[in-house]
Scaffold this motif. Structure first.
Motif, mmCIF file in Angstrom:
data_model
loop_
_atom_site.group_PDB
_atom_site.id
_atom_site.type_symbol
_atom_site.label_atom_id
_atom_site.label_comp_id
_atom_site.label_asym_id
_atom_site.label_seq_id
_atom_site.Cartn_x
_atom_site.Cartn_y
_atom_site.Cartn_z
ATOM 1 N N VAL A 159 -19.373 25.936 15.229
ATOM 2 C CA VAL A 159 -19.928 25.760 16.570
ATOM 3 C C VAL A 159 -20.750 24.476 16.644
ATOM 4 O O VAL A 159 -20.628 23.693 17.601
ATOM 5 C CB VAL A 159 -20.795 26.977 16.963
ATOM 6 C CG1 VAL A 159 -21.505 26.727 18.290
ATOM 7 C CG2 VAL A 159 -19.937 28.232 17.051
ATOM 8 N N ALA A 160 -21.571 24.232 15.628
ATOM 9 C CA ALA A 160 -22.419 23.028 15.623
ATOM 10 C C ALA A 160 -21.570 21.764 15.612
ATOM 11 O O ALA A 160 -21.882 20.787 16.309
ATOM 12 C CB ALA A 160 -23.351 23.064 14.421
ATOM 13 N N SER A 161 -20.496 21.765 14.832
ATOM 14 C CA SER A 161 -19.646 20.583 14.726
ATOM 15 C C SER A 161 -18.900 20.290 16.020
ATOM 16 O O SER A 161 -18.751 19.132 16.410
ATOM 17 C CB SER A 161 -18.639 20.783 13.591
ATOM 18 O OG SER A 161 -17.703 19.736 13.546
ATOM 19 N N ILE A 162 -18.485 21.333 16.709
ATOM 20 C CA ILE A 162 -17.662 21.142 17.902
ATOM 21 C C ILE A 162 -18.496 21.030 19.177
ATOM 22 O O ILE A 162 -18.168 20.244 20.065
ATOM 23 C CB ILE A 162 -16.644 22.294 18.025
ATOM 24 C CG1 ILE A 162 -15.675 22.246 16.840
ATOM 25 C CG2 ILE A 162 -15.878 22.210 19.345
ATOM 26 C CD1 ILE A 162 -14.716 23.425 16.786
ATOM 27 N N ALA A 163 -19.580 21.819 19.252
ATOM 28 C CA ALA A 163 -20.323 21.872 20.525
ATOM 29 C C ALA A 163 -21.837 21.746 20.366
ATOM 30 O O ALA A 163 -22.550 21.809 21.364
ATOM 31 C CB ALA A 163 -20.005 23.187 21.237
ATOM 32 N N GLY A 164 -22.328 21.583 19.152
ATOM 33 C CA GLY A 164 -23.774 21.556 18.945
ATOM 34 C C GLY A 164 -24.281 22.948 18.640
ATOM 35 O O GLY A 164 -23.732 23.942 19.100
ATOM 36 N N LEU B 54 -25.735 20.299 24.041
ATOM 37 C CA LEU B 54 -24.331 20.036 23.791
ATOM 38 C C LEU B 54 -24.220 18.794 22.915
ATOM 39 O O LEU B 54 -24.746 17.726 23.248
ATOM 40 C CB LEU B 54 -23.575 19.807 25.105
ATOM 41 C CG LEU B 54 -22.092 19.420 24.942
ATOM 42 C CD1 LEU B 54 -21.303 20.566 24.318
ATOM 43 C CD2 LEU B 54 -21.494 19.026 26.290
ATOM 44 N N ASN B 55 -23.540 18.948 21.784
ATOM 45 C CA ASN B 55 -23.318 17.832 20.873
ATOM 46 C C ASN B 55 -21.919 17.961 20.281
ATOM 47 O O ASN B 55 -21.090 18.718 20.771
ATOM 48 C CB ASN B 55 -24.385 17.810 19.770
ATOM 49 C CG ASN B 55 -25.705 17.229 20.252
ATOM 50 O OD1 ASN B 55 -25.744 16.097 20.735
ATOM 51 N ND2 ASN B 55 -26.785 17.988 20.122
ATOM 52 N N GLY B 56 -21.686 17.244 19.219
ATOM 53 C CA GLY B 56 -20.431 17.390 18.499
ATOM 54 C C GLY B 56 -19.221 16.808 19.215
ATOM 55 O O GLY B 56 -19.330 15.959 20.098
#
Length: 324
Positions: free
Chosen positions: A292-297, A307-309
């Motif tokens: 989740v962190a890698s794709i959307a933060g 929202l990140n990633g």
């Protein structure tokens, strides 16, 4: 305490007594939250209504049904049967009385408590789980749960047999689904995080009015780890115009023909509707915290977090992404 009154207390009670984790929802505040929660327990003329985030939707049940669930306290439900899915995941089917169904709003989850294990404050441990049975299914409530060697609640659940009981509290609201509000929906799942995504798909695709198109990217370590594959295959066959699924493996053998590795920008651009569609598109994601962190933060407790990633790099906005 009446159900409606209990429902208004659900959020504070549930979050104060249970530890948060990555599949827990980050619901926005709403003056209608009590009604949204309470709607799952209303008994009416074949319908129940829930309200949330300023939106209202009536869901037609198959018949007059009531829900035994209570958002303010845990109740005991008997385990009817256990159906192994693979080496570490099983379906747990709980028994409801005649005329009862979960009537869970879509999308929502429940807490499962294990009295035998305590947290650092001496309280029984509990975790949120999303049922995979239809909200209006009479007589049963089904979960698909993976056993983690370091997870006390999952280990407790996997130790149970038919006739034992599970302690359930809910519903706990997540995203308030509304039919045909979106034209395109991207779903990104990992491992047992597939359950909340399956809940949305099962509900929306079965509605004869549905026009929304769904595309699921589902990541697992090996092919043997894929769960609900048969169910997704049936969905794809029955709804070829509105549903498709792509399986992604960390480790594919020589016979694997699908994509391998992590879900990244290339796969998302290839299969998920672009951010340029604005309000017509939304991406839901649920899986291990690292994914989740890698794709959307990363999420922050029950809150969505920034929202990140990959999705941010591809131009999606925070309003176009929801972390279940």
């Amino acid at each position: 305490m009446s159900f409606i009154r209990a429902a208004t207390l659900a959020r504070s009670v549930a979050t104060s007594s249970c530890r948060r984790y990555s599949t827990d929802a980050g619901a926005k505040k709403s003056s209608n939250l009590g009604f949204y929660l309470g709607g799952a327990g209303l008994v009416g003329l074949g319908t129940y209504v829930y309200m949330g985030f300023g939106k209202e939707e009536a869901v037609t049940a198959k018949k007059d049904l009531k829900s035994p669930l209570d958002p303010s306290k845990f109740i005991d439900l008997k385990l009817k049967k256990v159906e192994p899915c693979n080496h570490n995941t099983s379906k747990f089917v709980l028994e409801l009385e005649k005329g009862e169904a979960s009537l869970l709003p879509i999308a929502s989850c429940v807490y499962i408590e294990t009295p035998d294990f305590k947290d650092e404050k001496g309280r029984p441990m509990c975790r949120p789980y999303t049922p995979i049975s239809a909200s209006d299914l009479e007589g049963e409530l089904t979960f698909i749960i993976k056993k983690y060697e370091t997870g006390m609640v999952s280990k407790h659940i996997h130790s149970l047999k038919a006739g034992d009981t599970l302690r359930i509290k809910g519903p706990l609201p997540k995203w308030p689904w509304k039919m045909n509000e979106l034209e395109e929906v991207g779903l990104i799942g990992g491992g047992s995080g597939i359950a909340p995504l399956y809940q949305i798909l099962q509900h929306a695709l079965a509605d004869k009015t549905n026009k929304t198109k769904f595309k699921l990217l589902y990541a697992n370590v090996t092919e043997q780890d894929i769960i609900l594959r048969e169910e997704f295959g049936a969905m794809k066959k029955k709804y070829p115009e509105t549903f498709d699924v792509v399986y992604v493996l960390d480790k594919g053998d020589t016979n694997w023909k699908g994509p391998t590795g992590y879900i990244g920008a290339d796969l998302i651009k290839q299969h998920i509707a672009p951010s340029s569609l604005g309000e017509k598109v939304k991406v839901f994601i649920c899986g291990p915290p690292g994914q989740v962190a890698s794709i959307a933060g990363a999420k922050k407790g029950r809150e969505q977090g920034e929202l990140n990633g990959v999705l941010k790099e591809l131009g999606y906005t925070k309003d176009q992404v929801y972390k279940l």
